[in-house]
Design a protein around this motif. Structure first.
Motif, PDB file in Angstrom:
ATOM      1  N   GLN A  80       0.901   7.232  -6.356  1.00  9.16           N
ATOM      2  CA  GLN A  80      -0.289   7.962  -6.630  1.00  9.16           C
ATOM      3  C   GLN A  80      -0.054   9.348  -6.302  1.00  9.16           C
ATOM      4  N   THR A 128      -8.708  -8.512  -9.799  1.00  4.95           N
ATOM      5  CA  THR A 128      -7.359  -7.664 -10.203  1.00  4.95           C
ATOM      6  C   THR A 128      -6.245  -7.341  -9.156  1.00  4.95           C
ATOM      7  N   PHE A 129      -7.107  -7.063  -7.897  1.00  6.20           N
ATOM      8  CA  PHE A 129      -6.258  -6.721  -6.835  1.00  6.20           C
ATOM      9  C   PHE A 129      -5.338  -7.694  -6.400  1.00  6.20           C
ATOM     10  N   GLU A 153      -8.690   4.063  -1.104  1.00 13.12           N
ATOM     11  CA  GLU A 153      -9.835   3.266  -1.733  1.00 13.12           C
ATOM     12  C   GLU A 153     -10.308   3.870  -3.034  1.00 13.12           C
ATOM     13  N   LYS A 207       0.768  -1.286  -0.115  1.00 10.92           N
ATOM     14  CA  LYS A 207       0.125   0.087   0.040  1.00 10.92           C
ATOM     15  C   LYS A 207       1.012   1.223   0.104  1.00 10.92           C
ATOM     16  N   LYS A 212       2.173   1.797  -3.385  1.00 11.71           N
ATOM     17  CA  LYS A 212       1.086   2.528  -4.430  1.00 11.71           C
ATOM     18  C   LYS A 212       0.733   3.865  -3.938  1.00 11.71           C
ATOM     19  N   GLU A 257      -2.685  -8.141  -8.423  1.00 17.37           N
ATOM     20  CA  GLU A 257      -1.362  -7.037  -8.233  1.00 17.37           C
ATOM     21  C   GLU A 257      -0.538  -7.270  -7.160  1.00 17.37           C
ATOM     22  N   GLY A 306     -13.074  -6.636  -9.250  1.00 19.94           N
ATOM     23  CA  GLY A 306     -12.024  -6.141  -8.380  1.00 19.94           C
ATOM     24  C   GLY A 306     -11.139  -6.781  -7.786  1.00 19.94           C
ATOM     25  N   GLY A 333      -7.814   2.679  -5.651  1.00 18.70           N
ATOM     26  CA  GLY A 333      -7.419   1.145  -5.725  1.00 18.70           C
ATOM     27  C   GLY A 333      -6.837   0.663  -4.922  1.00 18.70           C
ATOM     28  N   ARG A 358      -6.356  -0.948  -1.136  1.00 17.89           N
ATOM     29  CA  ARG A 358      -7.146  -1.351  -0.048  1.00 17.89           C
ATOM     30  C   ARG A 358      -6.637  -2.310   1.016  1.00 17.89           C
ATOM     31  N   TYR A 393     -16.619  -3.977  -7.661  1.00 17.63           N
ATOM     32  CA  TYR A 393     -15.705  -3.477  -6.743  1.00 17.63           C
ATOM     33  C   TYR A 393     -15.084  -4.454  -6.225  1.00 17.63           C
ATOM     34  N   TRP A 394     -15.861  -5.576  -5.619  1.00 17.80           N
ATOM     35  CA  TRP A 394     -15.390  -6.646  -4.929  1.00 17.80           C
ATOM     36  C   TRP A 394     -15.212  -7.945  -5.764  1.00 17.80           C
TER      37      TRP A 394
END
Length: 333
Positions: free
Chosen positions: A157, A298-299, A211, A150, A153, A302, A295, A214, A216, A290-291
């Motif tokens: 960002q 994909t998460f 969030e 996080k 990321k 990553e 989502g 993206g 989380r 989203y969940w």
């Protein structure tokens, strides 16, 4: 008399068929279902756990086994020691399925972006608006964790070059102490350590902002593949009870909190501090894009790729869709 005997025989025959059907139905369920969970981790479903609602609604004895790590949960499910795990960390789940362990994510237990963050020391005078000033500074972060992921990321960002900051591999508690001493400009972590960090500074980026970008943090509900294949109805029934508990908590958190505190083994004050940082998604959210509607898949990819880069796992799967199944939650009403 013939009519009476005939009727009696018919009745007995129907009764035999009905009894056979009941036996067959009973045989379709195991003697018990074993669920892994964490102590000192308060969640909305613990009200249903305390009231034995799971056993009543699922029609089978439900046993709860405490674990101290998500990795241990993975091993127990792979060996058949437990059938499902509630609130397993995404990272242990991702590592497990990347290594080929036969488990599947069937739900989101809790989202806690607010309970995992990075705090900038007051003396640094750095915010998200001038975050580039972190370049050249010391940052404490536990390597190979979601906090690490996080943080990187978040820096990206905010257009901070992560190669120009000095990263120190420190457990959250140590990072909090380093921030208090002024040894680091920013520290990252979770739980009690994060609360201590906030005594000496402010978060670099709020959980809502993370969030929206993206980024989380969440725990999952996972299941042994053999169990899910043999007893799909029980998986959905477990999720139904969980969903009902999540709804009840949203409607009346204060009445639920004392029960949750007792079940988790924490004081009411500590429980409420943690619960204030938690959200428990209900069905419509669970199956949304989203969940688990895309989502999370994909998460998870990553996160897995990140851990390969960090040499935490040898390789990632090309796609994690096969390890995440929203169909069980779609049967919840």
């Amino acid at each position: 008399m013939k009519k009476i005997v005939s009727t009696l025989i018919s009745t007995l025959a129907v009764g035999t068929v009905a009894s056979s059907a009941c036996l067959a139905l009973a045989a379709d369920k195991p003697n018990k279902v074993s669920i892994g969970y964490f102590l000192e981790w308060p969640t909305a479903n613990q009200v249903a756990q305390v009231n034995d609602t799971y056993s009543k609604e699922m029609g089978v004895e439900v046993e709860w086994h405490a674990f101290d790590s998500g990795t241990a949960m993975s091993a127990a499910m792979a060996s058949g020691g437990v059938d499902m795990a509630y609130s397993q960390g995404l990272v242990p789940f991702t590592i497990a399925v990347s290594k080929g362990l036969p488990i599947t994510m069937v739900g989101i237990a809790v989202s806690y972006a607010e309970n995992d963050n990075c705090v900038v020391g007051k003396d640094a005078h750095i915010t998200s608006a001038n975050a580039k000033q972190l370049e050249g500074k010391n940052i404490a972060v536990p390597f190979g964790t979601v906090s690490h992921y996080k943080m990187l990321k978040t820096l990206k960002q905010l257009e901070v070059n992560s190669k120009k900051v000095h990263l120190l591999d420190m457990a959250p508690a140590d990072g909090a102490a380093a921030l208090a001493r002024g040894d680091v400009s920013m520290a990252c972590g979770w739980g009690g350590a994060l609360r201590r960090m906030k005594q000496y500074g402010e978060v670099l980026m709020s959980a809502k902002e993370q969030e929206a970008a993206g980024i989380r943090s969440f725990d999952v509900i996972s299941v042994n593949n053999s169990f899910a294949k043999q007893y799909p109805e029980l998986v959905s029934e477990f999720l139904q009870v969980t969903n009902d508990a999540n709804k009840a908590y949203k409607e009346s958190p204060q009445t639920q909190q004392p029960i949750i505190a007792k079940a988790s083994g924490l004081s009411l004050t500590d429980t409420n501090q943690i619960l204030d940082l938690f959200t428990f998604p209900v069905k419509d959210e669970q199956v949304s894009p989203y969940w688990m509607g895309g989502g999370v898949q994909t998460f998870t990819k990553e996160v897995a790729d990140f851990f390969v880069q960090q040499k935490q796992i040898p390789k990632a799967l090309a796609d994690y869709s096969a390890t995440i199944d929203a169909s069980y939650f779609k049967n919840v009403h």
